[in-house]
Design a protein around this motif. Structure first.
Motif, PDB file in Angstrom:
ATOM      1  N   VAL A 149      -4.350   7.079   2.053  1.00 45.84           N
ATOM      2  CA  VAL A 149      -4.917   8.125   1.199  1.00 45.84           C
ATOM      3  C   VAL A 149      -3.950   9.297   1.250  1.00 45.84           C
ATOM      4  O   VAL A 149      -3.675   9.839   2.327  1.00 45.84           O
ATOM      5  CB  VAL A 149      -6.319   8.547   1.673  1.00 45.84           C
ATOM      6  N   LEU A 150      -3.413   9.661   0.087  1.00 46.53           N
ATOM      7  CA  LEU A 150      -2.484  10.779  -0.015  1.00 46.53           C
ATOM      8  C   LEU A 150      -3.187  11.916  -0.757  1.00 46.53           C
ATOM      9  O   LEU A 150      -3.975  11.668  -1.661  1.00 46.53           O
ATOM     10  CB  LEU A 150      -1.220  10.349  -0.754  1.00 46.53           C
ATOM     11  N   TYR A 151      -2.898  13.140  -0.364  1.00 38.80           N
ATOM     12  CA  TYR A 151      -3.609  14.267  -0.990  1.00 38.80           C
ATOM     13  C   TYR A 151      -2.663  15.441  -1.207  1.00 38.80           C
ATOM     14  O   TYR A 151      -1.614  15.567  -0.569  1.00 38.80           O
ATOM     15  CB  TYR A 151      -4.798  14.697  -0.131  1.00 38.80           C
ATOM     16  N   GLY A 152      -3.081  16.288  -2.151  1.00 40.64           N
ATOM     17  CA  GLY A 152      -2.320  17.493  -2.473  1.00 40.64           C
ATOM     18  C   GLY A 152      -2.758  18.659  -1.612  1.00 40.64           C
ATOM     19  O   GLY A 152      -3.643  18.532  -0.747  1.00 40.64           O
ATOM     20  N   PRO A 153      -2.171  19.819  -1.847  1.00 42.26           N
ATOM     21  CA  PRO A 153      -2.496  21.006  -1.057  1.00 42.26           C
ATOM     22  C   PRO A 153      -3.981  21.362  -1.148  1.00 42.26           C
ATOM     23  O   PRO A 153      -4.590  21.259  -2.216  1.00 42.26           O
ATOM     24  CB  PRO A 153      -1.628  22.098  -1.684  1.00 42.26           C
ATOM     25  N   ASP A 154      -4.534  21.723   0.009  1.00 40.45           N
ATOM     26  CA  ASP A 154      -5.932  22.159   0.123  1.00 40.45           C
ATOM     27  C   ASP A 154      -6.926  21.056  -0.236  1.00 40.45           C
ATOM     28  O   ASP A 154      -8.064  21.346  -0.648  1.00 40.45           O
ATOM     29  CB  ASP A 154      -6.197  23.390  -0.768  1.00 40.45           C
TER      30      ASP A 154
END
Length: 225
Positions: A177-182
């Motif tokens: 699972v990859l995520y962006g800022p915040d």
């Protein structure tokens, strides 16, 4: 000797003969010493017997403390060899006990990785992209359906790795699972819902550059149900 001082009764030996002397003398008078010495002898013998008995009962005149001291010193002072042997045994036992006890470092289990965010604070309306990199058809659509069933209400876009604006094929080696800022809270909630371990949840600049999606799910193998 006159009749007044002679203590024996007259007999034939007391008859006077011409010249005035008696025919004979009955017995010579006894001195006081001859009568007393038998009593003195008996007294001395009794005194000697009494002294010998007292000496025998008192231990022959020896000091009992002087006889007991050597034995006490021998029994109280252990020999150096015996004390050294006892110390050696104690050291061996302590060493053995210390070796049997496992150290805390060896017995402790590795600490389980923690999710980077709080799943309870996730934005359930965020847009999520699900990308299939397993080579098996239908995997991304099935996972998107599972996320919808878990309560995610945002846009769930199912696609394949290598699609435009999506992750590159082979970018990861395990379901991730990859995520962006915040977006750590939302990514943690997605990983928890799919059973993806915390060490495979990472922030990615590529996700941050996507125009709409906040989280990517990249599937290298079909998830186990």
């Amino acid at each position: 000797m006159t009749n007044s001082t002679y203590r024996y009764p007259p007999d034939e030996f007391d008859v006077a003969v011409p010249g005035g002397a008696p025919v004979g003398v009955h017995r010579a008078p006894r001195s006081g010493w001859s009568s007393a010495w038998p009593f003195l002898l008996v007294a001395l013998v009794c005194a000697g017997v009494a002294w010998g008995g007292i000496t025998l009962l008192s231990g022959g005149g020896n000091d009992p403390n002087s006889a007991a001291e050597p034995n006490a010193s021998v029994s109280a002072d252990p020999s150096p060899s015996s004390s050294e042997g006892a110390e050696g045994e104690g050291d061996g036992q302590n060493d053995g006990d210390g070796g049997d006890e496992p150290s805390e470092e060896s017995s402790s289990e590795p600490e389980e990785a923690q999710y980077p965010g709080d799943p309870a604070a996730a934005n359930m309306a965020a847009d999520i992209g699900v990308y299939n990199d397993s080579g098996e058809a239908g995997v991304a659509g099935a996972v998107a359906t599972n996320l919808q069933a878990a309560g995610f209400t945002g846009n769930l876009n199912a696609g394949n790795a290598g699609d435009p604006n999506g992750p590159q094929a082979g970018a990861v080696t395990a379901n991730s699972v990859l995520y962006g800022p915040d977006r750590a809270d939302t990514a943690s909630a997605v990983a928890e819902a799919l059973g993806i371990p915390a060490e495979n949840v990472q922030e990615s600049a590529d996700v941050g550059a996507h125009p709409t999606e906040a989280v990517w799910v990249v599937l290298v193998t079909p998830p186990t149900e």
